[in-house]
Design a protein around this motif. Sequence first.
Motif, PDB file in Angstrom:
ATOM      1  N   ALA A  33       0.838  -1.212   0.000  1.00  0.00           N
ATOM      2  CA  ALA A  33       0.000   0.000   0.000  1.00  0.00           C
ATOM      3  C   ALA A  33       0.868   1.255   0.000  1.00  0.00           C
ATOM      4  O   ALA A  33       0.537   2.245  -0.666  1.00  0.00           O
ATOM      5  CB  ALA A  33      -0.939  -0.003   1.207  1.00  0.00           C
ATOM      6  N   LEU A  34       1.974   1.229   0.739  1.00  0.00           N
ATOM      7  CA  LEU A  34       2.875   2.379   0.740  1.00  0.00           C
ATOM      8  C   LEU A  34       3.545   2.554  -0.615  1.00  0.00           C
ATOM      9  O   LEU A  34       3.741   3.685  -1.071  1.00  0.00           O
ATOM     10  CB  LEU A  34       3.901   2.250   1.858  1.00  0.00           C
ATOM     11  N   ASP A  35       3.882   1.462  -1.277  1.00  0.00           N
ATOM     12  CA  ASP A  35       4.415   1.549  -2.639  1.00  0.00           C
ATOM     13  C   ASP A  35       3.393   2.222  -3.569  1.00  0.00           C
ATOM     14  O   ASP A  35       3.743   3.090  -4.375  1.00  0.00           O
ATOM     15  CB  ASP A  35       4.755   0.163  -3.187  1.00  0.00           C
ATOM     16  N   ARG A  36       2.116   1.822  -3.449  1.00  0.00           N
ATOM     17  CA  ARG A  36       1.060   2.422  -4.281  1.00  0.00           C
ATOM     18  C   ARG A  36       0.869   3.893  -3.932  1.00  0.00           C
ATOM     19  O   ARG A  36       0.672   4.728  -4.825  1.00  0.00           O
ATOM     20  CB  ARG A  36      -0.254   1.662  -4.112  1.00  0.00           C
ATOM     21  N   LEU A  37       0.921   4.212  -2.642  1.00  0.00           N
ATOM     22  CA  LEU A  37       0.773   5.610  -2.217  1.00  0.00           C
ATOM     23  C   LEU A  37       1.853   6.476  -2.858  1.00  0.00           C
ATOM     24  O   LEU A  37       1.567   7.561  -3.363  1.00  0.00           O
ATOM     25  CB  LEU A  37       0.831   5.722  -0.696  1.00  0.00           C
ATOM     26  N   VAL A  38       3.078   5.998  -2.852  1.00  0.00           N
ATOM     27  CA  VAL A  38       4.172   6.760  -3.462  1.00  0.00           C
ATOM     28  C   VAL A  38       3.935   6.904  -4.965  1.00  0.00           C
ATOM     29  O   VAL A  38       4.164   7.972  -5.545  1.00  0.00           O
ATOM     30  CB  VAL A  38       5.531   6.105  -3.147  1.00  0.00           C
ATOM     31  N   ALA A  39       3.441   5.840  -5.609  1.00  0.00           N
ATOM     32  CA  ALA A  39       3.212   5.896  -7.059  1.00  0.00           C
ATOM     33  C   ALA A  39       2.158   6.938  -7.432  1.00  0.00           C
ATOM     34  O   ALA A  39       2.316   7.655  -8.415  1.00  0.00           O
ATOM     35  CB  ALA A  39       2.802   4.515  -7.582  1.00  0.00           C
ATOM     36  N   VAL A  40       1.094   7.047  -6.640  1.00  0.00           N
ATOM     37  CA  VAL A  40       0.028   8.008  -6.953  1.00  0.00           C
ATOM     38  C   VAL A  40       0.183   9.322  -6.198  1.00  0.00           C
ATOM     39  O   VAL A  40      -0.433  10.314  -6.564  1.00  0.00           O
ATOM     40  CB  VAL A  40      -1.379   7.415  -6.704  1.00  0.00           C
ATOM     41  N   GLY A  41       1.008   9.317  -5.159  1.00  0.00           N
ATOM     42  CA  GLY A  41       1.142  10.505  -4.317  1.00  0.00           C
ATOM     43  C   GLY A  41       2.440  11.264  -4.504  1.00  0.00           C
ATOM     44  O   GLY A  41       2.807  12.080  -3.652  1.00  0.00           O
ATOM     45  N   GLY A 101       6.699  14.926   2.040  1.00  0.00           N
ATOM     46  CA  GLY A 101       8.026  14.567   2.509  1.00  0.00           C
ATOM     47  C   GLY A 101       8.637  13.484   1.652  1.00  0.00           C
ATOM     48  O   GLY A 101       8.137  13.169   0.567  1.00  0.00           O
ATOM     49  N   PRO A 102       9.721  12.877   2.140  1.00  0.00           N
ATOM     50  CA  PRO A 102      10.380  11.826   1.366  1.00  0.00           C
ATOM     51  C   PRO A 102       9.485  10.589   1.242  1.00  0.00           C
ATOM     52  O   PRO A 102       8.733  10.249   2.160  1.00  0.00           O
ATOM     53  CB  PRO A 102      11.655  11.522   2.151  1.00  0.00           C
ATOM     54  N   ALA A 103       9.604   9.916   0.102  1.00  0.00           N
ATOM     55  CA  ALA A 103       8.778   8.747  -0.186  1.00  0.00           C
ATOM     56  C   ALA A 103       8.936   7.647   0.851  1.00  0.00           C
ATOM     57  O   ALA A 103       8.037   6.845   1.069  1.00  0.00           O
ATOM     58  CB  ALA A 103       9.114   8.215  -1.578  1.00  0.00           C
ATOM     59  N   TRP A 104      10.070   7.598   1.543  1.00  0.00           N
ATOM     60  CA  TRP A 104      10.368   6.514   2.487  1.00  0.00           C
ATOM     61  C   TRP A 104       9.911   6.806   3.921  1.00  0.00           C
ATOM     62  O   TRP A 104      10.000   5.942   4.781  1.00  0.00           O
ATOM     63  CB  TRP A 104      11.870   6.217   2.488  1.00  0.00           C
ATOM     64  N   LEU A 105       9.414   8.004   4.187  1.00  0.00           N
ATOM     65  CA  LEU A 105       9.178   8.403   5.586  1.00  0.00           C
ATOM     66  C   LEU A 105       8.102   7.567   6.274  1.00  0.00           C
ATOM     67  O   LEU A 105       8.286   7.152   7.426  1.00  0.00           O
ATOM     68  CB  LEU A 105       8.841   9.897   5.655  1.00  0.00           C
ATOM     69  N   ASP A 106       6.990   7.305   5.609  1.00  0.00           N
ATOM     70  CA  ASP A 106       5.933   6.516   6.264  1.00  0.00           C
ATOM     71  C   ASP A 106       6.411   5.111   6.596  1.00  0.00           C
ATOM     72  O   ASP A 106       6.120   4.593   7.679  1.00  0.00           O
ATOM     73  CB  ASP A 106       4.679   6.439   5.389  1.00  0.00           C
ATOM     74  N   LEU A 107       7.135   4.487   5.684  1.00  0.00           N
ATOM     75  CA  LEU A 107       7.632   3.140   5.974  1.00  0.00           C
ATOM     76  C   LEU A 107       8.586   3.171   7.158  1.00  0.00           C
ATOM     77  O   LEU A 107       8.495   2.334   8.060  1.00  0.00           O
ATOM     78  CB  LEU A 107       8.308   2.529   4.752  1.00  0.00           C
ATOM     79  N   LEU A 108       9.474   4.141   7.193  1.00  0.00           N
ATOM     80  CA  LEU A 108      10.430   4.222   8.301  1.00  0.00           C
ATOM     81  C   LEU A 108       9.720   4.403   9.636  1.00  0.00           C
ATOM     82  O   LEU A 108      10.042   3.711  10.611  1.00  0.00           O
ATOM     83  CB  LEU A 108      11.420   5.370   8.065  1.00  0.00           C
ATOM     84  N   THR A 109       8.752   5.304   9.702  1.00  0.00           N
ATOM     85  CA  THR A 109       8.076   5.531  10.985  1.00  0.00           C
ATOM     86  C   THR A 109       7.236   4.322  11.386  1.00  0.00           C
ATOM     87  O   THR A 109       7.153   4.000  12.568  1.00  0.00           O
ATOM     88  CB  THR A 109       7.225   6.814  10.958  1.00  0.00           C
ATOM     89  N   SER A 130      12.865  -3.238   0.887  1.00  0.00           N
ATOM     90  CA  SER A 130      11.791  -2.444   0.294  1.00  0.00           C
ATOM     91  C   SER A 130      12.355  -1.466  -0.727  1.00  0.00           C
ATOM     92  O   SER A 130      13.384  -0.815  -0.498  1.00  0.00           O
ATOM     93  CB  SER A 130      11.048  -1.659   1.377  1.00  0.00           C
ATOM     94  N   ALA A 131      11.651  -1.326  -1.842  1.00  0.00           N
ATOM     95  CA  ALA A 131      12.043  -0.356  -2.864  1.00  0.00           C
ATOM     96  C   ALA A 131      12.040   1.066  -2.303  1.00  0.00           C
ATOM     97  O   ALA A 131      12.747   1.928  -2.815  1.00  0.00           O
ATOM     98  CB  ALA A 131      11.107  -0.454  -4.064  1.00  0.00           C
ATOM     99  N   LEU A 132      11.274   1.316  -1.255  1.00  0.00           N
ATOM    100  CA  LEU A 132      11.203   2.659  -0.676  1.00  0.00           C
ATOM    101  C   LEU A 132      12.448   3.020   0.129  1.00  0.00           C
ATOM    102  O   LEU A 132      12.788   4.198   0.245  1.00  0.00           O
ATOM    103  CB  LEU A 132       9.966   2.798   0.208  1.00  0.00           C
ATOM    104  N   THR A 133      13.111   2.030   0.723  1.00  0.00           N
ATOM    105  CA  THR A 133      14.214   2.331   1.642  1.00  0.00           C
ATOM    106  C   THR A 133      15.551   1.708   1.285  1.00  0.00           C
ATOM    107  O   THR A 133      16.584   2.163   1.779  1.00  0.00           O
ATOM    108  CB  THR A 133      13.851   1.876   3.073  1.00  0.00           C
ATOM    109  N   ARG A 134      15.575   0.694   0.454  1.00  0.00           N
ATOM    110  CA  ARG A 134      16.825  -0.053   0.254  1.00  0.00           C
ATOM    111  C   ARG A 134      17.956   0.784  -0.328  1.00  0.00           C
ATOM    112  O   ARG A 134      19.122   0.473  -0.099  1.00  0.00           O
ATOM    113  CB  ARG A 134      16.595  -1.301  -0.578  1.00  0.00           C
TER     114      ARG A 134
END
Length: 190
Positions: A33-41, A101-109, A130-134
Amino acid sequence: MGGGLARPGPGRVPGHQPGLPWRAGDLGPVVAALDRLVAVGTPCPVPDLPTAREALAGELPEPALDLLDGDSLVHLDLRADNLLLTPAGAVLVDWPHACRGPAWLDLLTLLAEVDRLGEEGLAERVLTTSALTRDVEADVLTTVLDGFRAFFLHRAAQPVPPGLPTLREFQRVQGEALARWVARRRAPAR
């Protein structure tokens, strides 16, 4: 209420919150879901949202704030009780702190909670895969985690707000858990 799904009513989404402790099976749909959020957000489609830096100014140490640039739509308060797992995937709910903010912030928190209340090593495995943080530098992620450690411990020392008697204890526990995670991330490899 059979099968672990809440019966949908007006304005309700069929689903359930992730179970604690966090397990990879529940975390997978959330990461998707976070990957999709980044794609559309990205770029952020919501005009006039504050930046993560603006939203957290005065709350995080400067070194962490300096790393929060980005133009992705960010929830900024992800944890199990702000998520629903549905047959179609994860749904992020309760957005009063939304910002850019940065695309990775929600996953990190979110992983701050996963590290404290999840399978051992799960948070670190997700950070590295994760593609968001790796591809984000480890020092960047650790500095931001340390900023949230300071945020939670500072907040925990404040007076208890009316109607939220357990908030300061939650913040203390989360801040102490973040301190342990930051220490592990900064420890020399053996």
